[in-house]
Design an enzyme around this catalytic site. Structure first.
Site, PDB file in Angstrom:
ATOM      1  N   GLU A   1      53.438  77.950  50.994  1.00 18.01           N
ATOM      2  CA  GLU A   1      52.740  79.224  50.898  1.00 18.01           C
ATOM      3  C   GLU A   1      52.000  79.371  49.560  1.00 18.01           C
ATOM      4  OE1 GLU A   1      52.613  81.582  53.196  1.00 18.01           O
ATOM      5  OE2 GLU A   1      51.669  83.187  52.032  1.00 18.01           O
ATOM      6  N   ASP A   2      52.681  79.023  48.482  1.00 17.28           N
ATOM      7  CA  ASP A   2      52.157  79.387  47.156  1.00 17.28           C
ATOM      8  C   ASP A   2      51.700  78.219  46.281  1.00 17.28           C
ATOM      9  OD1 ASP A   2      52.742  81.966  47.785  1.00 17.28           O
ATOM     10  OD2 ASP A   2      54.699  81.962  46.807  1.00 17.28           O
TER      11      ASP A   2
END
Ligand code: MN
Length: 714
Positions: free
Chosen positions: A76-77
């Protein structure tokens, strides 16, 4: 700060054969890709995945799940991809990380459809591999623990989502410890003032109750030891969010939360649970209707325990839960404990009862196109004890199962409840006692100045509604009694040409107030209206004895009888009043079923006459009140008995006791003493039938000192 070794140690402690290399490699990868990232707090980002992984290790989850905890934010990051994760950590971990990532991608919003969508994704992910949701719960728990670094509106949004989705899922998975922490942290964010106030009150109460808790625990420990039961006993307070829910849902204040401190007995074996229950019920009287055997009948989330509420020391109600250590582990950690006890089972087992509800939801959602519809269904599944119904404007109200339109009306507003005269469910008029179903749309029909009826106490299910109805009835009853008491007082005083206002200011009256433990003149009139006190003591102070028309002089003996004989609850119900003294007319002896009318009797409550009774015509119509028989009462017939006995101390008490022992209600008693040291007692009693009367007479004849018993006239 948490280190990798803490996590590895924890995994190895519960799973000696675990592949900790996987966890170590996941750590190195995560540290690399998150390098340079910081959290809102200014700390290195790595702290978050480390904590999530540690929580998962604490819940005894396997190395794949713990590794996923470390990796859960990488796709996700950071620049990491799912393919990379698959190559490095295998198919299983890649799936888990992917599942967590997909749930996170749903943007947080208040729009119902989006919330529903996020919930749907979670449920779907759970169905594939329950471990995804456990990682999500650990992620959310750590985020909440560090929430104060976020701006307030963001904090509130996260807290709201947690209360609506994550906490119920934790509950449904039986993870009550996690649920309580989530709820308490959200409570603090969403209602900061109430949280502060309640925690202050709870601390204070905890301090005050310390000695009580210790003495109950010590007592139970001793009793268990004596019985050879190996048990651990604790007494602790309910979590704050739970108390707050109770207070708001039931409309009570903190002082009335009786189960603030709950006691728990943890035994080694199942048999000891029931033995311990025996000990508890032997020590203290159980509160009827409060015993629940969740051991024989576990809850849907497999929770097992015995619950009972007893009248503890000083007749205070207290709740006690009894369960084995294994049941306790399941109650606290739910699914996670399941993992430990059923070692090796890692994915949702199709045959497992725990996942039955999950599969049902999954099947349901396949037919549902509208995410809102899905949300409602899932809510019903997550809260099996509630029903969800709608106002005509589409607002959802959550009520306990079995709730009726009256509960709904009070859930909207107290006045809507009080003035409720009818209800339309899905457009059709229904009786007020019909239980509501999920999805019902309810319209309450109100009428200004309408008042709740006593029957509603049988119909309403929510404490909120019941409390409000009782409050109105009590108020009405007090008003009636006050009016009645004032009437009685005025009329009595008028007889002796006394002025009410002057009397109220006099010394005699303030003496009477003290004597009858009343604070104000109104209190006194109210108790007078209730029939709790007689006006005679006041009159005796104001009127010279020779003028006083005292009808019945109470003898020493008959006052003794009054002390011995406990008045049983009458079978007559007076609309809008209880706690009032009721007598059946001596003239017409009405029996249940007869049409009846009640008359307020001076200082003695209400007398019931048959409507045909000639006395009715003579009586002051202003004193008449509406009365009705209570349904399902046994028919009783009043009978007069004349008992001749020797006049010696204690004998009357013996006779009275033998009468009440025959399950007979004494309605009246009077005594005459004769010069030859005999006493003639006239009893008015109620019997069911002739046989009952015959056995009563026999048992009185057996009392020593009784010379004769005969049925009186009239
Ligand atoms: Mn995270």
């Amino acid at each position: 700060m948490l280190r990798l070794m803490d996590i590895v140690d924890r995994v190895q402690a519960t799973r000696p054969t675990a592949n900790v290399d996987l966890v170590q490699r996941a750590y190195v990868f995560t540290a690399k890709v998150h390098h340079g990232q910081v959290r809102m707090s200014g700390e290195p980002y790595l702290i978050h995945p480390l904590n999530v992984a540690f929580l998962l290790a604490e819940w005894n989850l396997d190395e794949e799940t713990v590794a996923t905890g470390l990796l859960h934010d990488t796709v996700e990051d950071t620049v990491a991809t799912t393919e990379e994760i698959r190559d490095l950590f295998g198919e299983s971990v890649a799936h888990l990380v992917d599942g967590v990532t997909k749930i996170s991608r749903v943007t947080l919003s208040d729009v119902a459809a989006q919330k529903a969508e996020s919930l749907r994704k979670m449920i779907l992910a759970m169905g594939k591999d329950l471990r995804v949701i456990l990682v999500k719960l650990a992620d959310r728990l750590h985020n909440l623990r560090t929430l104060h670094h976020l701006p307030p509106d963001k904090q509130k949004a996260i807290a709201r989502e947690t209360v609506e989705i994550y906490a119920p899922i934790a509950a449904r998975l039986g993870m009550s410890r996690v649920r309580m922490e989530l709820e308490d942290r959200c409570f603090e964010v969403l209602h900061p003032e109430q949280f502060l106030e309640l925690s202050r009150k709870a601390d204070e109460r905890r301090r005050n109750r310390e000695a009580h808790v210790r003495s109950v625990v010590t007592l139970l420990e001793g009793k268990c030891r004596d019985a050879g039961i190996d048990a651990v006993i604790t007494g602790r307070s309910k979590h704050l969010a739970g108390i707050y829910q109770k207070i708001t849902r039931q409309g009570i204040d903190f002082d009335h939360v009786y189960d603030f401190i709950g006691f728990r007995i943890m035994t080694k074996t199942l048999r000891e649970c029931y033995e311990a229950l025996g000990i508890v019920h032997n020590l203290w009287k159980p509160v009827p209707g409060r015993f629940k055997d969740y051991i024989a009948m576990p809850k849907a989330n497999l929770y097992q325990s015995l619950h009972t509420t007893v009248f503890g020391p000083n007749a205070e109600m207290m709740e006690i839960q009894i369960r084995t250590e294994e049941m306790h582990a399941l109650a606290e950690n739910g699914v996670a404990a399941h993992w430990k006890y059923k070692e090796g089972r890692q994915t949702a087992d199709k045959g497992d009862q725990m996942f039955l509800w999950l599969r049902q939801i999954l099947e349901l959602q396949q037919d549902m196109k509208d995410p809102r519809e899905f949300l409602n269904t899932v809510k019903v599944e997550l809260f099996p004890e509630e029903v969800y119904v709608f106002t005509p404007r589409g607002d959802v109200k959550e009520l306990p199962r079995g709730a009726t339109p009256i509960d709904f009306a009070y859930a909207i507003h107290t006045e809507v409840g009080n003035q409720c005269v009818g209800a339309k469910v899905n457009g059709r008029m229904v009786p007020l006692k019909v239980p509501l179903k999920n999805g019902d749309v309810i319209e309450i029909i109100t009428q200004p100045a309408h008042k709740p009826s006593r029957d509603w106490l049988k119909v309403a299910k929510t404490s909120r509604a019941l409390n409000k109805i009782r409050a109105v009835l009590r108020e009405e009853q007090q008003e009636q009694s006050l009016a009645l008491g004032r009437q009685i007082l005025e009329k009595e005083l008028r007889k002796y040409s006394l002025n009410l206002n002057k009397v109220l200011k006099g010394q005699e009256f303030s003496e009477i107030l003290q004597e009858s433990r009343c604070k104000t003149a109104e209190d006194y009139m109210m108790t007078l209206g209730y029939g709790k006190v007689s006006v005679m003591p006041l009159l005796r102070r104001l009127v010279p004895p020779e003028q006083l028309q005292e009808k019945v002089k109470e003898s020493r003996l008959s006052s003794l009888i009054r002390k011995v004989v406990m008045r049983k609850p009458s079978s007559v119900v007076v609309k809008g009043m209880d706690g009032i003294f009721i007598r059946l007319g001596n003239c017409c002896h009405p029996v249940p079923g007869d049409p009846i009318v009640g008359f307020i009797t001076r200082g003695r409550g209400v007398t019931i006459h048959s409507k045909e009774c000639p006395k009715v015509l003579e009586s002051d119509p202003e004193r008449a009140i509406e009365v009705s028989w209570e349904e399902g009462t046994k028919t009783v017939h009043p009978v007069k008995l004349r008992v001749v006995c020797s006049d010696k101390p204690g004998l009357l008490a013996d006779i009275s006791r033998s009468i009440t022992a025959s399950d007979v209600d004494i309605r009246r008693a009077s005594v005459l003493t004769t010069r030859d040291k005999r006493a003639i007692c006239n009893f008015e009693v109620s019997v069911n039938d002739a046989d009952h009367l015959a056995s009563l007479i026999k048992s009185i004849e057996k009392v020593r000192g009784v010379q004769s018993v005969e049925r009186g006239k009239g």
